[in-house]
Design an enzyme around this catalytic site. Structure first.
Site, PDB file in Angstrom:
ATOM      1  N   GLY A   1     -30.913  -5.238  -8.485  1.00 11.34           N
ATOM      2  CA  GLY A   1     -30.684  -6.669  -8.658  1.00 11.34           C
ATOM      3  C   GLY A   1     -29.225  -7.049  -8.580  1.00 11.34           C
ATOM      4  O   GLY A   1     -28.858  -8.041  -7.932  1.00 11.34           O
ATOM      5  N   ALA A  40     -36.798  -7.569  -8.788  1.00  9.35           N
ATOM      6  CA  ALA A  40     -36.100  -6.277  -8.866  1.00  9.35           C
ATOM      7  C   ALA A  40     -36.237  -5.735 -10.288  1.00  9.35           C
ATOM      8  O   ALA A  40     -35.270  -5.661 -11.044  1.00  9.35           O
ATOM      9  CB  ALA A  40     -34.634  -6.439  -8.482  1.00  9.35           C
ATOM     10  N   HIS A  53       0.286   9.944  -7.603  1.00  7.79           N
ATOM     11  CA  HIS A  53       0.724   8.558  -7.867  1.00  7.79           C
ATOM     12  C   HIS A  53       1.259   7.952  -6.573  1.00  7.79           C
ATOM     13  O   HIS A  53       1.973   8.608  -5.837  1.00  7.79           O
ATOM     14  CB  HIS A  53       1.831   8.556  -8.929  1.00  7.79           C
ATOM     15  CG  HIS A  53       2.426   7.201  -9.162  1.00  7.79           C
ATOM     16  ND1 HIS A  53       1.810   6.235  -9.929  1.00  7.79           N
ATOM     17  CD2 HIS A  53       3.587   6.642  -8.703  1.00  7.79           C
ATOM     18  CE1 HIS A  53       2.556   5.151  -9.947  1.00  7.79           C
ATOM     19  NE2 HIS A  53       3.641   5.369  -9.210  1.00  7.79           N
TER      20      HIS A  53
END
Length: 455
Positions: A180, A260, A436
């Site tokens: 859903g 759903a 990073h």
């Protein structure tokens, strides 16, 4: 026709089981009633929905282009072309499964399979197969609600929702599980007025409550209307709209409705009455840890053997099942190590226990959080709504659970899956060097937050 291993169903559990059986030297067959191999996941589930969501993601980004200094004029989309793209992806992968069957010398039988007892299987009332080992991998289908007729025109199931002939102006989605929520994201991105109704007090009721609440806040800001603690009292299908009365007696008219509300196992009309196979209270096939049923040399894997109904779980079970048949001493499936992913915008991913489950189980826990608006890569991407939450056992440092919402978290969850599989601890994550700038640094930061908080 006689085989060592016969698999009923060609989804991600079935075709992986067939391939592994063939690799281990078994004479193998697979039976599929649909035209295309790959099951619901490949043809009407995981793959086409992700293709549609990718399109909506691109469209969202184009509409935001001026935030990044790019001006785009006259942007538009064509729903028929979007669906065509999705179906082309499906066809390519389904053809790939066909190729793998040929490559591994697996015989494919087309038609409905029915167990006939004594290791016999009838296929489409014509062929009869004798197989030493039988693996049931028939999957699940969409569950319907009493009193609501899914007609494919006004009221859709997931399959109908993937191939609309035109976009509705307004759409009600009944149920806020993964299916859903993914459809809500897709249609919302394409300017459809989306409403969700959920009987529980939060959307995504199986997720960690903190993540569910944050997701609801974000989806609401995107313009999705959400009614929790609510259900459907009455639904009237008119000529080209649906009048819906909610349990709070509010009446709203929608162009289309998607049901759903979960799934139902495909155990009907496959001949279980000719076997000793037993079903659970929810209708799933009962098995032991090696996927053996109560019928000798007959197994069940994937969704039909019970939740969580996930393609990657089915594939993993397939390998374990076949290797057990071959006496290869396989490992057991660790259910707490199965990651769950929702490909909405933003994405949601989780593994292990929620905070509520950990407390109920009696764990003394510490929790760390890292937010996307403090992550350099997320800021550079323009994706600052997100959270990584790590739940750790205070005494042992075991990662009990991890819960995420944000950009590409369906890729990040693998790190926690690996840590749990290797029985790693918070200190193992602390001592790991994360590159990073990356979104993955939020895994490190959330774990450090839990450790630092307790020192």
């Amino acid at each position: 026709m006689s085989y060592d291993v016969t698999v009923i169903g060609s989804g991600p559990g079935g075709y992986i089981a067939a391939i592994r059986a063939a690799q281990l030297g078994f004479k193998t067959a697979i039976i599929e009633k649909e035209d295309n191999l790959g099951g619901v996941c490949l043809n009407w589930g995981c793959i086409p929905t992700k293709s549609l969501l990718r399109v909506s993601e691109i469209y969202r980004l184009i509409k935001r282009s001026e935030e990044f200094g790019i001006k785009v004029q006259g942007v538009s989309f064509d729903i028929k072309s979007i669906i065509e793209y999705s179906r082309n992806v499906v066809n390519k992968l389904s053809s790939g499964v066909e190729y793998l069957m040929q490559k591994n010398n697996i015989t494919v039988h087309r038609g409905c399979a029915k167990l006939a007892g004594n290791h016999n299987i009838k296929v489409a009332d014509n062929d009869e197969i004798l197989s030493e080992h039988i693996i049931i991998a028939t999957g699940v289908r969409a569950r319907n609600l009493p009193g609501i007729k899914v007609d494919g025109h006004l009221v859709w199931n997931a399959q109908h929702a993937m191939i609309p002939d035109k976009l509705p102006k307004s759409l009600l989605i009944i149920g806020s599980g993964a299916i859903g929520i993914e459809f809500a994201s897709f249609y919302n991105a394409l300017n459809v007025d989306v409403t969700i109704v959920e009987i529980k007090d939060t959307i995504l009721p199986l997720e960690d409550k903190e993540i569910s609440i944050l997701a609801q806040e974000i989806f609401t800001k995107q313009g999705i209307t959400i009614h929790t603690n609510n259900s459907i009292k009455n639904l009237i299908q008119k000529k080209d709209s649906v009048e819906v009365q909610f349990s709070n007696d509010k009446i709203i008219e929608f162009d289309r409705v998607i049901v759903a509300v979960g799934v139902h196992p495909n155990t009907d009309n496959i001949g279980l009455e000719h076997t000793k196979i037993k079903l659970s209270s929810l209708g799933f096939i009962e098995t032991n840890k090696w996927y053996e049923t109560h019928e000798a040399n007959t197994y069940a894997i994937g969704d039909v053997a019970g939740p969580p109904c996930l393609a990657h779980k089915a594939s993993h079970e397939a390998v374990i099942c076949i290797e057990k048949i071959a006496n290869k001493a396989p490992h057991h499936l660790q259910r707490e190590c199965i990651p769950n992913c929702i490909y909405s915008y933003p994405q949601i991913a989780s593994i292990g226990l929620t905070e509520e489950q950990a407390k109920t189980a009696g764990h003394d826990i510490k929790i760390g959080r890292s937010y996307a608006n403090f992550n350099g890569k997320s800021i550079a991407l323009g994706e600052t709504e997100g959270l990584v939450k790590t739940i750790i056992d205070r005494k042992s440092g075991e990662i009990l659970g991890a819960h995420m919402i944000g950009a590409e978290v369906t890729e990040l969850i693998n790190s926690f899956a690996l840590v749990k599989q290797l029985e790693g601890t918070d200190l193992d994550i602390k001592s790991t060097i994360f590159p990073h700038p990356t979104v993955s640094e939020m895994i490190h930061e959330s774990t450090l937050a839990a450790i630092i908080k307790m020192t």
